[in-house]
Design an enzyme around this catalytic site. Structure first.
Site, PDB file in Angstrom:
ATOM      1  NE  ARG A 118      -4.138  -1.922   1.952  1.00  9.90           N
ATOM      2  CZ  ARG A 118      -4.854  -2.582   2.847  1.00  9.90           C
ATOM      3  NH1 ARG A 118      -4.534  -2.549   4.130  1.00  9.90           N
ATOM      4  NH2 ARG A 118      -5.898  -3.288   2.464  1.00  9.90           N
TER       5      ARG A 118
ATOM      6  CG  HIS B 103      -2.602  -5.135   9.714  1.00 11.18           C
ATOM      7  ND1 HIS B 103      -2.224  -4.536   8.553  1.00 11.18           N
ATOM      8  CD2 HIS B 103      -3.900  -5.501   9.531  1.00 11.18           C
ATOM      9  CE1 HIS B 103      -3.232  -4.551   7.696  1.00 11.18           C
ATOM     10  NE2 HIS B 103      -4.263  -5.126   8.269  1.00 11.18           N
TER      11      HIS B 103
HETATM   12  P1  A3D Z   1     -15.327 -12.981   4.982  1.00  8.66           P
HETATM   13  O1  A3D Z   1     -15.523 -12.769   3.542  1.00  8.66           O
HETATM   14  O2  A3D Z   1     -16.434 -12.652   5.935  1.00  8.66           O
HETATM   15  O3  A3D Z   1     -14.881 -14.517   5.186  1.00  8.66           O
HETATM   16  C1  A3D Z   1     -14.688 -15.109   6.423  1.00  8.66           C
HETATM   17  C2  A3D Z   1     -15.025 -16.580   6.286  1.00  8.66           C
HETATM   18  O4  A3D Z   1     -14.706 -17.243   7.511  1.00  8.66           O
HETATM   19  C3  A3D Z   1     -16.524 -16.854   6.006  1.00  8.66           C
HETATM   20  O5  A3D Z   1     -16.655 -17.641   4.837  1.00  8.66           O
HETATM   21  C4  A3D Z   1     -16.979 -17.609   7.240  1.00  8.66           C
HETATM   22  O6  A3D Z   1     -18.001 -18.568   6.970  1.00  8.66           O
HETATM   23  C5  A3D Z   1     -15.676 -18.261   7.675  1.00  8.66           C
HETATM   24  N1  A3D Z   1     -15.703 -18.720   9.064  1.00  8.66           N
HETATM   25  C6  A3D Z   1     -16.219 -18.136  10.154  1.00  8.66           C
HETATM   26  N2  A3D Z   1     -16.053 -18.922  11.230  1.00  8.66           N
HETATM   27  C7  A3D Z   1     -15.424 -20.029  10.810  1.00  8.66           C
HETATM   28  C8  A3D Z   1     -14.968 -21.215  11.443  1.00  8.66           C
HETATM   29  N3  A3D Z   1     -15.142 -21.418  12.763  1.00  8.66           N
HETATM   30  N4  A3D Z   1     -14.355 -22.142  10.686  1.00  8.66           N
HETATM   31  C9  A3D Z   1     -14.177 -21.953   9.366  1.00  8.66           C
HETATM   32  N5  A3D Z   1     -14.585 -20.856   8.709  1.00  8.66           N
HETATM   33  C10 A3D Z   1     -15.210 -19.913   9.425  1.00  8.66           C
HETATM   34  O7  A3D Z   1     -14.066 -12.145   5.523  1.00  8.66           O
HETATM   35  P2  A3D Z   1     -12.729 -11.780   4.704  1.00  8.66           P
HETATM   36  O8  A3D Z   1     -12.304 -12.948   3.883  1.00  8.66           O
HETATM   37  O9  A3D Z   1     -12.895 -10.456   4.077  1.00  8.66           O
HETATM   38  O10 A3D Z   1     -11.715 -11.581   5.931  1.00  8.66           O
HETATM   39  C11 A3D Z   1     -11.356 -12.689   6.740  1.00  8.66           C
HETATM   40  C12 A3D Z   1     -10.494 -12.236   7.914  1.00  8.66           C
HETATM   41  O11 A3D Z   1      -9.273 -11.685   7.406  1.00  8.66           O
HETATM   42  C13 A3D Z   1     -11.117 -11.122   8.768  1.00  8.66           C
HETATM   43  O12 A3D Z   1     -10.784 -11.289  10.132  1.00  8.66           O
HETATM   44  C14 A3D Z   1     -10.468  -9.857   8.221  1.00  8.66           C
HETATM   45  O13 A3D Z   1     -10.463  -8.795   9.137  1.00  8.66           O
HETATM   46  C15 A3D Z   1      -9.080 -10.381   7.938  1.00  8.66           C
HETATM   47  N6  A3D Z   1      -8.322  -9.593   6.973  1.00  8.66           N
HETATM   48  C16 A3D Z   1      -7.064  -9.250   7.328  1.00  8.66           C
HETATM   49  C17 A3D Z   1      -6.284  -8.499   6.463  1.00  8.66           C
HETATM   50  C18 A3D Z   1      -4.894  -8.113   6.862  1.00  8.66           C
HETATM   51  O14 A3D Z   1      -4.266  -7.355   6.168  1.00  8.66           O
HETATM   52  C19 A3D Z   1      -4.305  -8.665   8.059  1.00  8.66           C
HETATM   53  C20 A3D Z   1      -6.797  -8.098   5.238  1.00  8.66           C
HETATM   54  C21 A3D Z   1      -8.093  -8.491   4.885  1.00  8.66           C
HETATM   55  C22 A3D Z   1      -8.854  -9.252   5.778  1.00  8.66           C
END
Ligand code: A3D
EC number: 1.1.1.37
Length: 318
Positions: A160, A184
């Protein structure tokens, strides 16, 4: 001429826990870059299977033979080389930091031991937020040595910073290297002194004001995307995780920024925080210690203090 048969070598296997935006996009990148077979695990029935089938149906067009399996059963993830944790909620409007910590901590405590039981030799990359704290918790419950556990954030935060430097100067991102340490989030520590355009420090190329505003924009790079898209970023985060996986699978010994466990470097002990590391097939081969000024050190320590405060909350909330 006699042609020898090609040995039947096992394909690398990446297990992605969480078939959401980041997990699904990462699966796409891994198979279409021909890096590994992928097992996508999610708690929601049908979701990982659907994404896997969609990606399998794209294989003939995308021209690769990678296997993608979607599952709700950890036994299908057996013998993964790398486990990527993307399960969990992103922070939503009105949700406190502690709420997010509580919900995602319970997911980490549930899924990590089950995933490691299937793949005890894996390297673990955590993406779930709050990143540095979830990486610490995942390490604790995994029982893995710290060099095989890391958090994906520094590669993204540096990318970024690179993007905003490139936009400001009108120079190709390919010539830009950026350095970001720390946690982060709001306390991350972008370092202009270690950020260059083909070796020329950006401090020679931009005004102090321009650098200060780019640093602010980098710190809020994720929030800016959320405000526009109404959901958390996933293209750049999955690209960052993919680059880390490539470095590991190809034993590239790359210098990358990851949340790594510190045991004294930078004057910090017993926490995961963003620092430069050398990344290869064994995981984190070494943590690289930069010589920081006193201002840079205090910014990093300030970030570490905020991570430590959240780590200290973990036993109370879970
Ligand atoms: P999202 O698209 O909501 O996907 C999360 C997935 O996790 C969903 O498919 C849920 O069904 C699944 N899930 C929930 N509980 C469970 C479980 N117990 N076992 C298995 N699967 C489960 O979110 P996302 O893909 O946008 O983000 C996922 C995570 O990454 C979040 O905590 C975000 O904050 C994080 N994230 C971090 C960054 C960094 O730069 C560190 C960037 C983007 C997202």
């Amino acid at each position: 001429m006699l042609t020898l048969p090609v040995p039947n070598m096992r394909s690398p296997k990446v297990c992605i826990i969480g078939a959401g935006n980041v997990g699904g996009t990462l699966a796409h990148r891994l198979v279409e870059n021909d890096l590994a077979d992928v097992v996508l695990y999610d708690i929601v029935q049908g979701k990982p299977q659907g994404i896997a089938l969609d990606l399998m149906q794209a294989r003939a067009i995308a021209n690769h033979d990678r296997q993608i399996i979607g599952t709700n059963d950890f036994s299908d993830t057996k013998d993964a080389d790398i486990i990527v944790l993307t399960a969990g909620l992103p922070r939503k409007e009105g949700m406190s930091r502690d709420d997010l910590l509580r919900i995602n901590a319970s997911i980490v405590k549930d899924v990590i031991p089950k995933a490691i039981a299937q793949s005890p030799d894996a390297i673990l990359i955590v993406v779930t937020n709050p990143l540095d704290i979830m990486t610490y918790l995942a390490w604790q419950v995994s029982g893995l040595p710290p060099h095989r556990v890391m958090g994906m954030a520094g590669v993204l935060d540096a990318a970024r910073f690179q993007a905003f430097i490139g936009m400001e100067l009108g120079i190709s991102d390919a010539d830009i290297r950026a350095t970001v340490l720390g946690g982060h989030g709001d306390t991350m520590v972008p370092l202009p002194r270690f950020s260059t355009v083909n070796g020329v420090p950006i401090t020679e190329l931009m005004s102090q004001n321009a650098i200060a505003s780019i640093i602010q924009r980098t710190r809020h790079g994720g929030a800016e995307v959320v405000k526009l898209m109404q959901t958390s970023a996933y293209f750049a985060p999955s690209a960052a995780a993919c680059a880390m996986i490539r470095a590991i699978l190809y034993d590239q010994h790359r210098l990358m920024f990851t949340a790594a466990y510190l045991t004294g470097k930078y004057g910090l002990t017993d926490l995961f925080i963003g620092v430069p590391v050398q990344l290869g097939r064994r995981g984190i081969e070494k943590v690289i210690e930069l010589q920081l000024t006193s201002d840079e050190t205090s910014a990093l320590h300030n970030s570490a203090t905020s991570i430590r405060e959240s780590i200290n909350l973990l036993p109370q909330i879970s």
